[in-house]
Design a protein around this motif. Structure first.
Motif, PDB file in Angstrom:
ATOM      1  N   TRP A 362      44.091  44.343   9.175  1.00  0.00           N
ATOM      2  CA  TRP A 362      45.137  43.384   9.533  1.00  0.00           C
ATOM      3  C   TRP A 362      46.425  44.097   9.948  1.00  0.00           C
ATOM      4  CZ3 TRP A 362      49.735  42.166   6.649  1.00  0.00           C
ATOM      5  CH2 TRP A 362      50.452  41.091   7.170  1.00  0.00           C
ATOM      6  N   ILE A 363      46.771  45.174   9.251  1.00  0.00           N
ATOM      7  CA  ILE A 363      48.002  45.911   9.577  1.00  0.00           C
ATOM      8  C   ILE A 363      47.880  46.592  10.935  1.00  0.00           C
ATOM      9  CG2 ILE A 363      49.433  47.889   8.898  1.00  0.00           C
ATOM     10  CD1 ILE A 363      48.829  47.196   5.990  1.00  0.00           C
ATOM     11  N   THR A 364      46.759  47.233  11.199  1.00  0.00           N
ATOM     12  CA  THR A 364      46.587  47.982  12.450  1.00  0.00           C
ATOM     13  C   THR A 364      46.159  47.098  13.615  1.00  0.00           C
ATOM     14  OG1 THR A 364      44.281  48.495  11.858  1.00  0.00           O
ATOM     15  CG2 THR A 364      45.996  50.066  11.179  1.00  0.00           C
ATOM     16  N   GLY A 365      45.754  45.863  13.338  1.00  0.00           N
ATOM     17  CA  GLY A 365      45.340  44.963  14.412  1.00  0.00           C
ATOM     18  C   GLY A 365      43.970  45.273  14.979  1.00  0.00           C
ATOM     19  N   ASN A 366      43.137  45.986  14.240  1.00  0.00           N
ATOM     20  CA  ASN A 366      41.798  46.322  14.703  1.00  0.00           C
ATOM     21  C   ASN A 366      40.803  45.251  14.263  1.00  0.00           C
ATOM     22  OD1 ASN A 366      41.727  49.170  15.956  1.00  0.00           O
ATOM     23  ND2 ASN A 366      42.974  49.461  14.126  1.00  0.00           N
ATOM     24  N   PRO A 367      39.795  44.983  15.081  1.00  0.00           N
ATOM     25  CA  PRO A 367      38.771  43.996  14.692  1.00  0.00           C
ATOM     26  C   PRO A 367      37.820  44.569  13.661  1.00  0.00           C
ATOM     27  CG  PRO A 367      38.200  44.960  16.801  1.00  0.00           C
ATOM     28  CD  PRO A 367      39.546  45.523  16.433  1.00  0.00           C
ATOM     29  N   ILE A 368      37.230  43.700  12.862  1.00  0.00           N
ATOM     30  CA  ILE A 368      36.188  44.114  11.921  1.00  0.00           C
ATOM     31  C   ILE A 368      34.866  44.130  12.675  1.00  0.00           C
ATOM     32  CG2 ILE A 368      34.960  43.539   9.800  1.00  0.00           C
ATOM     33  CD1 ILE A 368      37.469  42.337   8.705  1.00  0.00           C
ATOM     34  N   THR A 369      34.344  45.321  12.925  1.00  0.00           N
ATOM     35  CA  THR A 369      33.133  45.488  13.710  1.00  0.00           C
ATOM     36  C   THR A 369      31.984  45.904  12.810  1.00  0.00           C
ATOM     37  OG1 THR A 369      33.574  47.815  14.190  1.00  0.00           O
ATOM     38  CG2 THR A 369      34.554  46.177  15.671  1.00  0.00           C
ATOM     39  N   ILE A 370      30.830  46.153  13.431  1.00  0.00           N
ATOM     40  CA  ILE A 370      29.666  46.597  12.670  1.00  0.00           C
ATOM     41  C   ILE A 370      29.929  47.960  12.029  1.00  0.00           C
ATOM     42  CG2 ILE A 370      28.636  47.584  14.753  1.00  0.00           C
ATOM     43  CD1 ILE A 370      26.775  46.033  11.752  1.00  0.00           C
TER      44      ILE A 370
END
Length: 489
Positions: A362-370
Motif C-alpha cells: 500500500w505504501i509503495t503503490g505496488n500491486p499484489i501479484t503472484i
C-alpha cells in the motif's frame, strides 16, 4: 491485480471470412501507419493473413482475413521520465482509432504483461445444440457489454462463405442417381476430371476437363445442369439437376471448435484494470448466467479459461503450499522445544509479518501479484528465525535460574543487536531491487516489497509481542501444574 506498464502492445484484425489478402493488408496498413505516428512507439511489426498467439501456446492461424500488429514501445522508465503516455493510455487511443475502420469485423488490442497468460475474459460455451450456443454467446456478450470497464468483446464463431447444399429428392431413386453419382458429376463439372497427362520437361502435366470459367462462377448454370442417369439396358439418359435434387443455401464453417466432444463457442473480452477487476467481472458473469441465461438453455454449460484459469491454478497451488509450510515449521519447532504449544509462540510473528507486507504494498503503490504471494510463503520461514533465536535464548536463561519475566526482558535486550542486524542486512540487500525501474525488474519488485516490509514490520513486533506471548505461555504452564523448565513438557 493491476497490470504493469507494458513495453509491447499487440493488435489483432479480423475481416469478414473470404476477404482477399489485399483488402486485409490495406486495413492493417492503416493501423500500422497510425501506430508509427505515436511518439511512444519505437517499432511496428505487421503480419497479414496470419495471427500468432504470443501470450498462449505460441500457435499461429493462417487465413486471408486475419492480420496482426506488434508494437514495441520505448522503455517504461524512459517514457515515464519524458512525461509520455503509459501502455494503457496508448491502448485507449488505438481502440479509438480502430473504431474509424470500415468493413472490419473486429480489432482487439492487448498489452504483453507478466504473470498468468491468457485473455482477461475467455468463456467457452458448449452444448449439444449449436444454434443454442450462438444465442448464448450473443447474450453473454450483451451482458458483458453492460459492465463498466469491459471492451473488445468478440467470439470465435465467424460467418463462413456462402455455400449451396444439394439433397436428393425421392424422384431421383428410379433414375439410379445416388449421392455418390451426384457428387462425382458436379465435382467433375466444377473442379474438373483428369482426361490424360502429357510430359513436358520431364514433368507430368495433368489435363483437366471441366466447365468454362463463366459457367463455374454462375449459380444459374449450376441449376441448369443435366445429370446422367444409371445405364439401363445399355442406354444412358440425362435429367435436369433440379428434378432430382433440391438446393439449400447456407454458409460454410471457418472452424469447428469442440469441448468434451461437444460443439463449443468461445467469448472473449478485455478488462480495464483501472476501472474493474477481471475476477469480479467473471464472478458477475457466472451469477448472471446461472440466474438469467441457464434457465432458458438447460443443456448449455460454460467454463472460464484464459487469465482466470491460469490464475486459479497458480493461487490454488499456493493455498496448498502455504499450509504445508506452516505444518513443517511447526513440526521442526516442536522437535526443537519438545513442546506442542511453544512453537505457536514462535510462529506468532508470521501474521504480523504478512500484515507488514500488505502495508508495504500500500505504501509503495505496488500491486499484489503472484510473486507477492510466493513472497508470503518465503516470508513465513524467514520470520521464524528471529523469534526462534529470541525464545531459545529466553529458555536458556530460565534454565540457568532466572524467573520468566527477568529472562524475557534480558533475552530481548541481549538479542536485540543480533536480530536487528539480521533484518537490516537482509532488507538492505533487497532495497535496491525495490527502486529498480526497468520493465524486467518490475515483476520482482512486489516480491522484494513483501520480504523487505514484512521483515521490518515483523521484526519490530517480534521484539515486543513474542516475549509477551512467551510470558503468557510460561504463566499458563505454571497454572496448569507443569515444570518450570520450558523444554520438559
Amino acid at each position: 491485480m493491476q497490470k504493469m506498464d507494458s513495453e509491447t502492445i499487440m493488435g489483432g484484425v479480423e475481416m469478414p471470412v473470404g476477404t482477399v489478402v489485399s483488402q486485409t493488408r490495406q486495413q492493417v496498413k492503416r493501423l500500422n501507419d497510425f501506430a508509427l505516428t505515436l511518439p511512444e512507439v519505437k517499432n511496428v511489426q505487421m503480419f497479414v493473413a496470419m495471427q500468432v498467439d504470443l501470450q498462449g501456446g505460441g500457435g499461429a492461424e493462417m487465413q486471408s482475413h486475419l492480420g496482426q500488429l506488434v508494437l514495441e514501445l520505448r522503455a517504461a522508465d524512459k517514457r515515464n521520465a519524458d512525461g509520455q503516455r503509459s501502455s494503457d493510455e496508448l491502448l485507449s487511443e488505438l481502440r479509438e482509432f480502430s473504431r474509424t475502420l470500415h468493413g472490419v469485423n473486429s480489432v482487439s488490442w492487448d498489452s504483453m504483461n507478466g504473470g498468468p497468460g491468457g485473455r482477461d475474459i475467455h468463456i467457452k460455451v458448449s452444448g449439444p445444440d449449436f444454434e443454442e450456443l450462438t444465442e448464448v454467446a450473443k447474450e453473454l456478450q450483451q451482458t458483458l457489454d453492460s459492465y463498466t470497464g469491459v471492451f473488445d468483446l468478440d467470439d470465435d464463431h465467424d460467418e463462413g462463405k456462402r455455400e449451396m447444399t444439394l439433397r436428393l429428392k425421392e424422384t431421383a431413386r428410379p433414375t439410379g442417381i445416388d449421392e455418390a453419382r451426384l457428387g462425382t458429376h458436379i465435382r467433375s463439372a466444377l473442379y474438373g476430371r483428369e482426361s490424360h497427362r502429357i510430359s513436358r520437361n520431364r514433368e507430368d502435366i495433368r489435363v483437366m476437363v471441366r466447365y468454362p470459367e463463366a459457367y463455374r462462377a454462375s449459380l444459374y448454370h449450376l441449376e441448369s445442369m443435366w445429370i446422367p442417369t444409371a445405364v439401363v439396358a445399355g442406354v444412358r439418359s440425362w435429367v435436369p439437376l433440379n428434378e432430382v435434387a433440391r438446393f439449400e443455401p447456407g454458409e460454410g464453417f471457418t472452424a469447428v471448435h469442440r469441448s468434451q466432444r461437444q460443439r463449443a463457442v468461445s467469448v472473449f473480452g478485455a478488462v480495464d484494470s483501472e476501472v474493474a477487476d477481471s475476477s469480479v467481472v467473471v464472478n458477475r458473469v457466472r451469477e448472471d448466467f446461472d440466474n438469467k441465461i441457464a434457465p432458458n438453455y438447460p443443456d448449455v454449460r460454460i467454463e472460464f479459461l484464459g487469465n482466470f484459469e491460469e490464475r486459479s491454478k497458480a493461487f490454488g497451488s499456493l493455498w496448498i503450499a502455504f499450509p504445508v509450510v506452516l505444518v513443517l515449521i511447526y513440526m521442526m519447532l516442536a522437535g526443537l522445544f519438545r513442546s506442542y504449544t511453544q512453537p505457536v509462540v514462535v510462529m506468532a510473528a508470521i501474521p504480523f509479518g504478512l500484515l507488514g507486507a500488505i502495508v508495504g504494498h500500500w505504501i509503495t503503490g505496488n500491486p499484489i501479484t503472484i510473486l507477492s504471494e510466493i513472497g508470503f510463503v518465503a516470508l513465513a520461514g524467514i520470520l521464524v528465525n528471529d523469534s526462534l533465536i529470541l525464545v531459545d535464548f529466553i529458555n536458556r536463561r530460565i534454565r540457568l535460574g532466572e524467573n520468566s519475566f527477568e529472562a524475557s526482558v534480558s533475552g530481548a535486550r541481549s538479542r536485540l543487536r543480533a536480530i536487528l542486524l539480521t533484518t537490516l542486512t537482509t532488507a538492505s540487500g533487497l532495497t535496491p531491487l525495490m527502486f529498480e525501474t526497468s520493465f524486467q525488474a518490475k515483476f520482482l519488485v512486489p516480491m522484494a516489497v513483501t520480504l523487505t516490509y514484512g521483515l521490518i514490520f515483523g521484526t519490530a513486533l517480534t521484539l515486543v509481542i513474542v516475549p509477551s506471548l512467551n510470558l503468557v505461555f510460561l504463566d499458563t504452564k505454571k497454572l496448569a501444574g507443569f515444570e518450570d523448565d520450558p523444554d520438559d513438557q
